[in-house]
Motif scaffolding. Structure first.
Motif, mmCIF file in Angstrom:
data_model
loop_
_atom_site.group_PDB
_atom_site.id
_atom_site.type_symbol
_atom_site.label_atom_id
_atom_site.label_comp_id
_atom_site.label_asym_id
_atom_site.label_seq_id
_atom_site.Cartn_x
_atom_site.Cartn_y
_atom_site.Cartn_z
ATOM 1 N N SER A 27 0.841 -1.199 0.000
ATOM 2 C CA SER A 27 0.000 0.000 0.000
ATOM 3 C C SER A 27 0.872 1.243 0.000
ATOM 4 O O SER A 27 2.004 1.232 0.479
ATOM 5 C CB SER A 27 -0.920 0.007 1.226
ATOM 6 O OG SER A 27 -0.161 0.041 2.418
ATOM 7 N N LEU A 28 0.314 2.304 -0.538
ATOM 8 C CA LEU A 28 0.969 3.612 -0.570
ATOM 9 C C LEU A 28 0.110 4.616 0.176
ATOM 10 O O LEU A 28 -1.103 4.702 -0.072
ATOM 11 C CB LEU A 28 1.137 4.099 -2.013
ATOM 12 C CG LEU A 28 2.324 3.600 -2.823
ATOM 13 C CD1 LEU A 28 2.135 3.982 -4.286
ATOM 14 C CD2 LEU A 28 3.624 4.177 -2.295
ATOM 15 N N ARG A 29 0.719 5.372 1.084
ATOM 16 C CA ARG A 29 0.027 6.478 1.747
ATOM 17 C C ARG A 29 0.667 7.771 1.259
ATOM 18 O O ARG A 29 1.867 7.991 1.444
ATOM 19 C CB ARG A 29 0.130 6.387 3.266
ATOM 20 C CG ARG A 29 -0.615 5.207 3.872
ATOM 21 C CD ARG A 29 -0.769 5.392 5.371
ATOM 22 N NE ARG A 29 -1.698 6.478 5.655
ATOM 23 C CZ ARG A 29 -1.635 7.244 6.745
ATOM 24 N NH1 ARG A 29 -0.652 7.079 7.628
ATOM 25 N NH2 ARG A 29 -2.520 8.209 6.948
ATOM 26 N N ILE A 30 -0.140 8.593 0.594
ATOM 27 C CA ILE A 30 0.361 9.806 -0.038
ATOM 28 C C ILE A 30 -0.448 11.000 0.458
ATOM 29 O O ILE A 30 -1.683 10.959 0.499
ATOM 30 C CB ILE A 30 0.267 9.707 -1.573
ATOM 31 C CG1 ILE A 30 1.112 8.527 -2.084
ATOM 32 C CG2 ILE A 30 0.720 11.006 -2.234
ATOM 33 C CD1 ILE A 30 1.027 8.308 -3.579
ATOM 34 N N ALA A 31 0.244 12.075 0.826
ATOM 35 C CA ALA A 31 -0.391 13.319 1.254
ATOM 36 C C ALA A 31 -0.089 14.408 0.234
ATOM 37 O O ALA A 31 1.032 14.514 -0.253
ATOM 38 C CB ALA A 31 0.124 13.737 2.630
ATOM 39 N N ALA A 32 -1.099 15.216 -0.082
ATOM 40 C CA ALA A 32 -0.920 16.269 -1.087
ATOM 41 C C ALA A 32 -1.902 17.403 -0.835
ATOM 42 O O ALA A 32 -2.940 17.207 -0.183
ATOM 43 C CB ALA A 32 -1.122 15.702 -2.490
ATOM 44 N N PRO A 33 -1.613 18.603 -1.351
ATOM 45 C CA PRO A 33 -2.560 19.711 -1.227
ATOM 46 C C PRO A 33 -3.868 19.406 -1.950
ATOM 47 O O PRO A 33 -3.890 18.692 -2.956
ATOM 48 C CB PRO A 33 -1.818 20.887 -1.890
ATOM 49 C CG PRO A 33 -0.382 20.496 -1.872
ATOM 50 C CD PRO A 33 -0.355 19.010 -1.999
ATOM 51 N N MET A 34 -4.950 19.971 -1.450
ATOM 52 C CA MET A 34 -6.288 19.634 -1.921
ATOM 53 C C MET A 34 -6.492 19.885 -3.421
ATOM 54 O O MET A 34 -6.823 18.971 -4.177
ATOM 55 C CB MET A 34 -7.320 20.437 -1.111
ATOM 56 C CG MET A 34 -8.756 20.218 -1.537
ATOM 57 S SD MET A 34 -9.371 18.565 -1.136
ATOM 58 C CE MET A 34 -9.486 18.687 0.653
ATOM 59 N N THR A 35 -6.317 21.120 -3.864
ATOM 60 C CA THR A 35 -6.650 21.443 -5.250
ATOM 61 C C THR A 35 -5.727 20.735 -6.233
ATOM 62 O O THR A 35 -6.186 20.174 -7.238
ATOM 63 C CB THR A 35 -6.578 22.967 -5.474
ATOM 64 O OG1 THR A 35 -7.446 23.620 -4.533
ATOM 65 C CG2 THR A 35 -7.009 23.330 -6.886
ATOM 66 N N PHE A 36 -4.434 20.725 -5.963
ATOM 67 C CA PHE A 36 -3.505 20.030 -6.847
ATOM 68 C C PHE A 36 -3.832 18.541 -6.884
ATOM 69 O O PHE A 36 -3.759 17.903 -7.935
ATOM 70 C CB PHE A 36 -2.067 20.242 -6.370
ATOM 71 C CG PHE A 36 -1.039 19.630 -7.280
ATOM 72 C CD1 PHE A 36 -0.713 20.225 -8.479
ATOM 73 C CD2 PHE A 36 -0.398 18.455 -6.931
ATOM 74 C CE1 PHE A 36 0.227 19.663 -9.331
ATOM 75 C CE2 PHE A 36 0.543 17.880 -7.765
ATOM 76 C CZ PHE A 36 0.854 18.479 -8.969
#
Length: 309
Positions: free
Chosen positions: A94-103
């Motif tokens: 599994s991959l857990r990825i965090a990113a800004p909402m709009t992007f």
């Protein structure tokens, strides 16, 4: 009574999600099962691991220490199994990825979902939030950051340049006029971004080569913590905003927004893929980063969208 792996997993999920309910949902089990597993673990260890309340769970000091060790060991077990499977050229785990909402919603998500369709044994947890996430502390494999990096514990690879533009609606321009130079922005109704200081947002390239960037103090009639909300406020004619092109490309192309200061050049940001520096980079993480670098190479998609019109 022996320590059971299922009990440890329930505890880890409760820690990472912040509540028994969320852990139960993630594991596909009932709240009572998760609660009992954690209680059984505390009985075996003869120590309280979590403080429980209606708001969620908070680790005790010993619970936090146990979580760090147990999570590290589970990551090593997962990595050992994944490396064995990946010897056949197949990504798994599994991959857990965090990113800004709009992007994340506009560009990253579709790119990742297409990638996932080619790797059926790989799972994805995509967390979209404009806050700065503690990647190693919250158990993320990878994050996307836009701006300047300050966390030396993270390794980074550049994905793209994020050009910014000063924009407003045609209606606002007709009503209030357009600034002829950046200093005149102080006299306009501006729309601010709550997550970053105004001096960083309203920052422009130096007037002369080798000079210092120019920062402005502006009057923000409206402040929001999300770029899409700022864009929509500008489209509604409520003021002038400064936003990444990836948020306003479609609005500029359609004429909903116009470049309010075409001769000014806001300082551009950089979009990075970031990951914890102090551990071996798993194949799945390296592969998805390579994929993102390849997709964003050259002109990023939002610049192509704008140029095509």
């Amino acid at each position: 009574m022996q320590i059971r792996l299922d009990d440890i997993l329930a505890f880890l999920q409760a820690m990472e999600t912040g509540s028994i309910s969320a852990a139960a949902q993630r594991m596909g089990l009932s709240k009572s099962v998760i609660s009992k597993r954690i209680t059984d673990l505390e009985v075996v260890l003869k120590v309280e691991l979590l403080h429980r309340s209606t708001r969620g769970v908070v680790p005790t000091d010993r619970g936090a220490a146990f979580y760090q060790r147990a999570r590290s060991i589970m990551q090593q077990l997962d990595q050992a199994a994944e490396e064995l499977i990946e010897q056949d050229g197949e990504l798994c785990g599994s991959l857990r990825i965090a990113a800004p909402m709009t992007f994340g919603t506009t560009y990253l998500g579709p790119i990742l979902f297409a990638f996932m369709s080619r790797h059926p044994r790989l799972g994805l947890a995509l967390d979209l939030d404009d806050r700065i996430t503690d990647l190693p502390g919250e158990g993320y494999d990878l994050g996307v950051r836009i701006g300047r990096l300050h966390d030396s514990s993270l390794a980074a690879r550049k994905l793209a340049v994020s050009r910014r533009v000063v924009c407003c609606s045609p209606a606002y321009a007709q009503r209030a006029g357009l600034p002829a130079m950046i200093e005149e922005l102080a006299g306009h109704a501006c729309i601010g971004y709550a997550n970053v200081s105004a001096s960083h947002i309203w920052q422009f390239e130096p007037a002369e080569a080798g000079g210092m960037p120019r920062s402005l103090v502006v009057r923000s009639r409206i402040v929001a913590n999300n770029g899409e909300s700022i864009r929509d406020a500008a489209i509604a004619g409520l003021g002038i905003s400064i936003l990444p092109v990836f948020i306003v490309a479609k609005a500029l192309a359609s004429g909903q927004l116009i470049n309010a200061l075409p001769d000014a050049c806001p300082v551009a940001d950089t979009i990075y893929a970031v990951y914890p520096r102090n551990r071996h980079l798993p194949t799945k993480v390296r592969t998805v980063i390579d994929h993102l670098v390849a997709v964003f190479e050259g002109d990023p998609p939002w610049e192509r969208e704008l140029n095509s019109t």
